[in-house]
Design a protein around this motif. Structure first.
Motif, PDB file in Angstrom:
ATOM      1  N   CYS A   1       1.274  -1.173  -0.069  1.00 14.89           N
ATOM      2  CA  CYS A   1       0.132  -0.144   0.038  1.00 14.89           C
ATOM      3  C   CYS A   1       1.072   0.887   0.044  1.00 14.89           C
ATOM      4  CB  CYS A   1      -1.116   0.143   0.932  1.00 14.89           C
ATOM      5  SG  CYS A   1      -2.448   1.466   1.428  1.00 14.89           S
ATOM      6  N   VAL A   2       0.977   2.181  -1.370  1.00 19.22           N
ATOM      7  CA  VAL A   2       1.314   3.256  -0.943  1.00 19.22           C
ATOM      8  C   VAL A   2       0.639   4.592  -0.932  1.00 19.22           C
ATOM      9  CG1 VAL A   2       2.362   4.894  -2.414  1.00 19.22           C
ATOM     10  CG2 VAL A   2       2.832   2.875  -2.782  1.00 19.22           C
ATOM     11  N   CYS A   3       1.174   5.071   0.199  1.00 22.32           N
ATOM     12  CA  CYS A   3       0.397   6.219   1.070  1.00 22.32           C
ATOM     13  C   CYS A   3       0.731   7.891   0.707  1.00 22.32           C
ATOM     14  CB  CYS A   3      -0.404   5.933   2.678  1.00 22.32           C
ATOM     15  SG  CYS A   3      -1.187   4.417   2.483  1.00 22.32           S
ATOM     16  N   TYR A   4       0.082   8.820   0.126  1.00 24.09           N
ATOM     17  CA  TYR A   4       0.124   9.976   0.002  1.00 24.09           C
ATOM     18  C   TYR A   4      -0.069  10.922   1.082  1.00 24.09           C
ATOM     19  CZ  TYR A   4       0.770  13.991  -2.674  1.00 24.09           C
ATOM     20  OH  TYR A   4       1.592  15.751  -2.009  1.00 24.09           O
ATOM     21  N   CYS A   5       0.812  11.920   2.001  1.00 22.09           N
ATOM     22  CA  CYS A   5       0.806  12.459   2.407  1.00 22.09           C
ATOM     23  C   CYS A   5       0.255  13.874   2.385  1.00 22.09           C
ATOM     24  CB  CYS A   5       2.219  12.691   3.565  1.00 22.09           C
ATOM     25  SG  CYS A   5       1.461  13.997   5.222  1.00 22.09           S
ATOM     26  N   HIS A   6      -0.630  14.618   2.260  1.00 19.78           N
ATOM     27  CA  HIS A   6      -0.894  15.967   1.274  1.00 19.78           C
ATOM     28  C   HIS A   6      -0.188  17.277   1.985  1.00 19.78           C
ATOM     29  CE1 HIS A   6      -4.070  14.950  -1.396  1.00 19.78           C
ATOM     30  NE2 HIS A   6      -4.230  13.549  -0.385  1.00 19.78           N
ATOM     31  N   ARG A   7      -0.271  16.819   2.941  1.00 21.04           N
ATOM     32  CA  ARG A   7       0.537  18.264   4.145  1.00 21.04           C
ATOM     33  C   ARG A   7       2.201  18.236   3.800  1.00 21.04           C
ATOM     34  NH1 ARG A   7       3.130  19.755   8.522  1.00 21.04           N
ATOM     35  NH2 ARG A   7       2.989  17.812   9.302  1.00 21.04           N
ATOM     36  N   LEU A   8       2.873  17.043   3.797  1.00 21.74           N
ATOM     37  CA  LEU A   8       4.159  17.041   3.381  1.00 21.74           C
ATOM     38  C   LEU A   8       4.497  16.790   1.682  1.00 21.74           C
ATOM     39  CD1 LEU A   8       5.706  15.951   6.184  1.00 21.74           C
ATOM     40  CD2 LEU A   8       5.467  18.601   5.014  1.00 21.74           C
ATOM     41  N   GLN A   9       3.706  16.742   0.623  1.00 20.43           N
ATOM     42  CA  GLN A   9       3.400  16.287  -0.403  1.00 20.43           C
ATOM     43  C   GLN A   9       4.648  14.560  -0.182  1.00 20.43           C
ATOM     44  OE1 GLN A   9       4.087  19.479  -2.830  1.00 20.43           O
ATOM     45  NE2 GLN A   9       2.137  19.918  -2.383  1.00 20.43           N
ATOM     46  N   HIS A  10       4.657  13.517   0.291  1.00 22.66           N
ATOM     47  CA  HIS A  10       5.394  13.254   0.023  1.00 22.66           C
ATOM     48  C   HIS A  10       4.610  11.382   0.550  1.00 22.66           C
ATOM     49  CE1 HIS A  10       8.736  10.659   2.037  1.00 22.66           C
ATOM     50  NE2 HIS A  10       8.477  10.298   2.418  1.00 22.66           N
ATOM     51  N   TYR A  11       5.601  10.610  -0.465  1.00 23.01           N
ATOM     52  CA  TYR A  11       4.965   9.474  -0.532  1.00 23.01           C
ATOM     53  C   TYR A  11       5.749   8.084   0.286  1.00 23.01           C
ATOM     54  CZ  TYR A  11       2.195  10.633  -4.461  1.00 23.01           C
ATOM     55  OH  TYR A  11       1.102  11.021  -5.521  1.00 23.01           O
ATOM     56  N   VAL A  12       4.769   7.047   1.202  1.00 26.79           N
ATOM     57  CA  VAL A  12       5.428   6.118   1.688  1.00 26.79           C
ATOM     58  C   VAL A  12       4.637   5.309   1.489  1.00 26.79           C
ATOM     59  CG1 VAL A  12       5.453   7.472   4.160  1.00 26.79           C
ATOM     60  CG2 VAL A  12       3.505   6.155   3.808  1.00 26.79           C
ATOM     61  N   ALA A  13       4.965   3.545   1.674  1.00 31.01           N
ATOM     62  CA  ALA A  13       4.635   2.545   1.732  1.00 31.01           C
ATOM     63  C   ALA A  13       5.096   1.490   2.666  1.00 31.01           C
ATOM     64  CB  ALA A  13       5.757   1.974  -0.059  1.00 31.01           C
ATOM     65  N   TYR A  14       3.747   0.828   3.174  1.00 35.54           N
ATOM     66  CA  TYR A  14       4.055  -0.649   3.582  1.00 35.54           C
ATOM     67  C   TYR A  14       3.564  -1.651   2.192  1.00 35.54           C
ATOM     68  CZ  TYR A  14       2.471   1.996   7.002  1.00 35.54           C
ATOM     69  OH  TYR A  14       2.469   3.407   8.508  1.00 35.54           O
ATOM     70  N   VAL A  15       4.718  -2.664   2.884  1.00 31.25           N
ATOM     71  CA  VAL A  15       5.369  -3.898   1.664  1.00 31.25           C
ATOM     72  C   VAL A  15       4.950  -5.337   2.635  1.00 31.25           C
ATOM     73  CG1 VAL A  15       6.798  -4.597  -0.094  1.00 31.25           C
ATOM     74  CG2 VAL A  15       6.114  -2.436   0.270  1.00 31.25           C
ATOM     75  N   ARG A  16       4.328  -5.992   1.814  1.00 34.28           N
ATOM     76  CA  ARG A  16       4.487  -7.336   2.755  1.00 34.28           C
ATOM     77  C   ARG A  16       5.425  -7.685   3.245  1.00 34.28           C
ATOM     78  NH1 ARG A  16       0.901 -10.846   0.609  1.00 34.28           N
ATOM     79  NH2 ARG A  16       2.002 -11.823  -0.046  1.00 34.28           N
ATOM     80  N   ARG A  17       6.223  -8.469   3.896  1.00 33.47           N
ATOM     81  CA  ARG A  17       7.379  -9.353   4.034  1.00 33.47           C
ATOM     82  C   ARG A  17       7.233 -10.744   3.173  1.00 33.47           C
ATOM     83  NH1 ARG A  17      11.430  -8.710   9.033  1.00 33.47           N
ATOM     84  NH2 ARG A  17      11.626 -10.368   8.049  1.00 33.47           N
ATOM     85  N   GLN A  18       8.461 -11.268   2.852  1.00 34.76           N
ATOM     86  CA  GLN A  18       7.699 -12.610   2.120  1.00 34.76           C
ATOM     87  C   GLN A  18       7.878 -13.978   3.472  1.00 34.76           C
ATOM     88  OE1 GLN A  18       7.478 -13.341  -1.212  1.00 34.76           O
ATOM     89  NE2 GLN A  18       6.843 -11.326  -1.401  1.00 34.76           N
TER      90      GLN A  18
END
Length: 118
Positions: free
Chosen positions: A15-32
């Motif tokens: 899941c890639v998420c966006y923070c509008h206030r900072l105009q920045h992306y973060v992501a959560y990726v499942r561990r293999q």
């Protein structure tokens, strides 16, 4: 076309998420290695959100709002952090482990690990 079925359900992969206030992306990726946990990726470790108004999240330290970069968390913890930091999901990726190409890739990963390659 991809169409998951009850016999072979798709699993949340990232899941890639966006923070509008900072105009920045973060992501959560499942561990293999542990499909119940997701690794948090963030190249700006001080991302907290307040949507332009004062909130508890705006005054929280980053470790109170979001996990440290490359920390493994459960999906419930990830969802709670996204809500607290006002992160908006922008891209959600699912994996169909029963699909032949995915199954072959997972088998190759397992073989490489067994051979000491990863």
């Amino acid at each position: 076309a991809f169409a998951p079925s009850p016999e072979t359900p798709a699993a949340l992969y990232a899941c890639v998420c966006y923070c509008h206030r900072l105009q920045h992306y973060v992501a959560y990726v499942r561990r293999q290695s542990d499909h119940e946990r997701f690794i948090f990726f963030n190249d700006l470790p001080n991302v907290v959100g307040s949507r332009g108004r004062r909130s508890k999240a705006a005054y929280a330290t980053p470790d109170q709002v979001l996990p440290a970069a490359r920390t493994a968390v459960t999906w419930a913890e990830a969802a709670k952090a996204c809500g607290t930091a006002f992160l908006q999901p922008r891209l959600v990726l699912y994996e169909d482990a029963a699909h032949p190409s995915v199954r072959r890739a997972l088998e190759r990963i397992a073989a490489a690990r067994a051979d000491g390659g990863g």
